[in-house]
Scaffold this active site. Structure first.
Site, short mmCIF file in Angstrom:
data_model
loop_
_atom_site.label_atom_id
_atom_site.label_comp_id
_atom_site.label_asym_id
_atom_site.label_seq_id
_atom_site.Cartn_x
_atom_site.Cartn_y
_atom_site.Cartn_z
N ASP A 6 0.86 -1.18 0.00
CA ASP A 6 0.00 0.00 0.00
C ASP A 6 0.89 1.23 0.00
OD1 ASP A 6 -1.93 1.96 0.40
OD2 ASP A 6 -2.06 1.59 2.56
N GLY A 8 1.28 5.05 -0.11
CA GLY A 8 0.62 6.33 0.07
C GLY A 8 1.58 7.48 -0.13
N ASN A 9 1.08 8.69 0.03
CA ASN A 9 1.92 9.87 -0.16
C ASN A 9 2.99 10.01 0.90
OD1 ASN A 9 0.74 11.35 -2.52
ND2 ASN A 9 -1.11 11.19 -1.26
N ILE A 12 4.87 3.90 2.72
CA ILE A 12 4.52 2.68 1.99
C ILE A 12 4.48 1.55 3.01
CG2 ILE A 12 5.15 1.05 0.17
CD1 ILE A 12 6.64 3.29 -1.22
N ASP A 109 -6.85 3.90 -3.12
CA ASP A 109 -7.01 3.71 -1.68
C ASP A 109 -8.46 3.90 -1.25
OD1 ASP A 109 -6.76 6.41 -2.40
OD2 ASP A 109 -5.89 7.00 -0.48
N ARG A 110 -9.17 4.80 -1.92
CA ARG A 110 -10.56 5.06 -1.55
C ARG A 110 -11.45 3.87 -1.92
NH1 ARG A 110 -12.15 10.93 -3.62
NH2 ARG A 110 -13.73 10.69 -1.99
#
Length: 266
Positions: A6, A8-9, A12, A109-110
């Protein structure tokens, strides 16, 4: 075993699921320039330390909101594990309708949060994800994803306040006992925390009113437990929601065949 990534900004998250339970979860700061070999050495050490053989990893799935990081994460799977990862995207079989104007615009992710939340808790529901941005995602009773809202994350708000106001310091985030601060830092902490709780509760209330029926509210992300302490509108926190969504998505979709050559535009 399945490797679940996963990206993300901010961070990880790498995790391994053996088909029954999660065997390990590890986190590293997101850096789009970090190479597949750097990931491989770091992750290989952690796997060995947790008694997981690299050869035991036979499948992989990646969800990312950082397109620049995808190349090296995909190469990690190919070069270090000899497998082609499934990449979460709106074009896959999600098992529910993505009822928005442009499904391709919705962050993976949403959708992953919506999938895991509805599978675990039923619907209708709102998923609040406290990440770099704070997202509110709405799932109806059938499991369909019908949209949501995006607000600046709480850490972004803190940093913006510090950067834009010369005399305001950078502060940590915590739950103050009093709303009325009697000096600058307590006043800032109150405004950030209770102001953010108000934002969250206000959006939940408006979403529920617009939807026209009571909804469950599930929160995920690093700051979810802290905000949930101050808001009865958040019914449950689930730190592994996105990882679980990736696992469920991978179960619905076949693993792609290994590609030995990288196309020029990959």
């Amino acid at each position: 075993m399945r490797l679940v990534i996963d990206a993300g900004n901010t961070n990880i998250v790498f995790a391994v699921h053996d088909g029954i339970a999660w065997r390990g979860t590890w986190r590293i700061a997101t850096d789009a320039q970090r190479t597949s070999d750097e990931y491989g050495v770091w992750l290989g050490f952690l796997l060995e330390r947790n008694g997981i053989a690299v050869a035991a990893i036979t499948r992989a799935v990646i969800g990312t909101v950082v397109p620049a990081a995808l190349y090296h994460l995909r190469r990690l799977c190919r070069d270090w594990f000899g497998i082609e990862p499934l990449i979460a995207s709106a074009t896959l079989d999600w098992g529910f309708a993505i009822a928005v104007d442009n499904p391709a615009e919705v962050g993976a992710d949403r959708l992953l949060n919506a999938l895991a939340a509805h599978q675990t808790y039923g619907g209708p529901l709102i998923v609040v994800d406290f990440g770099t941005a704070t997202t509110f995602d709405v799932v109806d009773q059938t499991g369909a994803y019908i949209g949501g809202a995006i607000a600046p994350g709480i850490n972004l708000s803190v940093e913006a306040l510090h950067q834009a106001a010369a005399r305001l310091p950078r502060i940590g985030i915590g739950r103050p006992q009093r709303v009325i601060g009697t000096s600058t830092i307590p006043a800032m902490r109150s405004g950030i925390y209770w102001g953010y709780v108000g934002l969250v509760e206000g959006l939940i209330t408006r979403i529920e009113a617009e939807f026209g029926a009571p909804m469950k509210t599930i929160a995920t992300g690093g700051l979810a437990p802290l905000i949930a302490e101050g808001s009865p509108r958040i019914e449950r926190t689930d730190p592994d929601l996105t990882l679980e969504g990736l696992r469920l998505l991978a179960l619905r979709n076949p693993s792609p065949p290994l590609r030995n050559r990288e196309p020029e535009n990959d």
